[in-house]
Scaffold this motif. Sequence first.
Motif, PDB file in Angstrom:
ATOM      1  N   LEU A  85       0.576  -0.859   0.054  1.00 50.03           N
ATOM      2  CA  LEU A  85      -0.290   0.078   0.000  1.00 50.03           C
ATOM      3  C   LEU A  85       0.839   1.024   0.134  1.00 50.03           C
ATOM      4  O   LEU A  85       0.072   2.545  -0.133  1.00 50.03           O
ATOM      5  CB  LEU A  85      -1.046   0.634   1.395  1.00 50.03           C
ATOM      6  N   VAL A  86       2.381   1.142   0.406  1.00 42.38           N
ATOM      7  CA  VAL A  86       3.247   2.016   0.599  1.00 42.38           C
ATOM      8  C   VAL A  86       3.646   2.713  -0.794  1.00 42.38           C
ATOM      9  O   VAL A  86       4.081   2.188  -1.190  1.00 42.38           O
ATOM     10  CB  VAL A  86       4.174   1.921   1.001  1.00 42.38           C
ATOM     11  N   ILE A  87       3.804   3.855  -1.301  1.00 39.86           N
ATOM     12  CA  ILE A  87       3.909   4.855  -2.009  1.00 39.86           C
ATOM     13  C   ILE A  87       5.702   5.562  -1.139  1.00 39.86           C
ATOM     14  O   ILE A  87       4.656   6.341  -0.059  1.00 39.86           O
ATOM     15  CB  ILE A  87       3.135   5.813  -3.040  1.00 39.86           C
ATOM     16  N   ILE A  88       6.710   5.547  -1.778  1.00 40.59           N
ATOM     17  CA  ILE A  88       7.713   6.419  -1.719  1.00 40.59           C
ATOM     18  C   ILE A  88       8.366   7.717  -2.527  1.00 40.59           C
ATOM     19  O   ILE A  88       8.689   6.665  -3.570  1.00 40.59           O
ATOM     20  CB  ILE A  88       8.786   5.756  -0.742  1.00 40.59           C
ATOM     21  N   ARG A  89       7.945   8.461  -2.249  1.00 43.78           N
ATOM     22  CA  ARG A  89       8.696   9.553  -3.311  1.00 43.78           C
ATOM     23  C   ARG A  89       9.065  10.977  -3.521  1.00 43.78           C
ATOM     24  O   ARG A  89       8.949  11.174  -2.050  1.00 43.78           O
ATOM     25  CB  ARG A  89       7.429   9.699  -4.463  1.00 43.78           C
ATOM     26  N   LYS A  90       9.779  11.251  -4.103  1.00 39.27           N
ATOM     27  CA  LYS A  90      10.997  12.338  -3.822  1.00 39.27           C
ATOM     28  C   LYS A  90      10.365  13.341  -4.694  1.00 39.27           C
ATOM     29  O   LYS A  90      10.283  13.147  -6.025  1.00 39.27           O
ATOM     30  CB  LYS A  90      12.176  11.900  -4.016  1.00 39.27           C
ATOM     31  N   ILE A  91      10.108  15.065  -3.993  1.00 40.66           N
ATOM     32  CA  ILE A  91       9.235  15.921  -5.232  1.00 40.66           C
ATOM     33  C   ILE A  91       9.909  17.070  -4.165  1.00 40.66           C
ATOM     34  O   ILE A  91      10.265  16.689  -3.514  1.00 40.66           O
ATOM     35  CB  ILE A  91       7.732  15.938  -4.544  1.00 40.66           C
ATOM     36  N   VAL A 206      17.553   6.977   5.699  1.00 36.96           N
ATOM     37  CA  VAL A 206      16.434   7.446   4.859  1.00 36.96           C
ATOM     38  C   VAL A 206      15.996   6.448   3.510  1.00 36.96           C
ATOM     39  O   VAL A 206      17.013   6.475   2.943  1.00 36.96           O
ATOM     40  CB  VAL A 206      16.903   8.630   4.010  1.00 36.96           C
ATOM     41  N   PRO A 207      15.035   5.850   3.876  1.00 36.28           N
ATOM     42  CA  PRO A 207      14.970   5.008   2.548  1.00 36.28           C
ATOM     43  C   PRO A 207      14.212   5.493   1.381  1.00 36.28           C
ATOM     44  O   PRO A 207      13.168   6.058   0.987  1.00 36.28           O
ATOM     45  CB  PRO A 207      13.774   4.517   3.184  1.00 36.28           C
TER      46      PRO A 207
END
Length: 330
Positions: A85-91, A206-207
């Motif tokens: 369910l998890v999204i990791i995104r650099k913005i 940091v992942p």
Amino acid sequence: MAFTLITAKNRHANLVINDHSIRFVELLRSHPLTIHKWREHDLPPGIISGGKIADYETLSNILEECIEDWKIHKRDLRFLVPDSLVIIRKISVPKDIQDDEMQGYLYLEMGSSIHLPFEDPVFDYFPLKTTEKTKEILLFAAPEKNVLEYANLFATLKLNPVAADISPLSLYRLYDYLGDTSEKEILFTVQFDITSVTIAIFEGTVPYVMRQFPLPFESNKWEIRRGETANEYVYNGNENEMLLQIEDIQKEMNKLMDFYKYSLNNGKKEITLILLNGDHPMLPFIFRELKENSTVPVEILTLKGNARIKTASIPPGHFLALGLALKEVK
């Protein structure tokens, strides 16, 4: 060093629920770290699928039984949001957005400048760096509907959800507690379970990257040997099918390492260590295969021989729940 007791009043229940099991860890004291108890209850196929609750009533009945047997009624609860369910995104956001405005700004931008593969997310963020015009942040998001479904289920069963986490952070927290981390390390974590594999890439604490790959799970090919505190999973299917699954995951790992090195960092950064954990019965074989086929050092997470943890007999399948229990331990 003084003993730091954790009384019954402030003992947290730490739950990890995936497609095939419910696992629980409770600490007795934090210094030296001593585990009071750990437990496991297997889940029949179809109750949770891809991290989403498919059979709410049956899951509720099983959880109610676990709460009674494990004596965690009315406890404060930490739980993991399912990896799928998890999204990791650099913005990037405008530089003039102040820290106390960031949450509101992100909320307003969801669906317009910030696009996610689901609506109505719950989210958190981690600040990275500030440039002349922008601030870079790492966004963690999951669909609110599914996360609240778990939280509401726990609350209905008289547990008090106080914190939600993600599995790579729990795994890293335990690894860090054991004293093995390095500031310059770029860590590639692999949680290899029987129904899925979750991979994350850490720069420091940091992942930056997280991926999950589901594994086919045919219950007629697995034997579950139930123990008092943990289960043993034995694969009785075609061994070649299992070897192909492991080979496919290794290919995905190599793709992700190349993507991180070349696409994200133009060849200037690369993985320095692969850290392996999981409940898969072939984990020792997977470890040997990774060591033989990788140019990157590989370690398997272990508690044995570490002076900081008094109870070292807890099985690797419970390491995520133990990392969750370390959330407030200094």
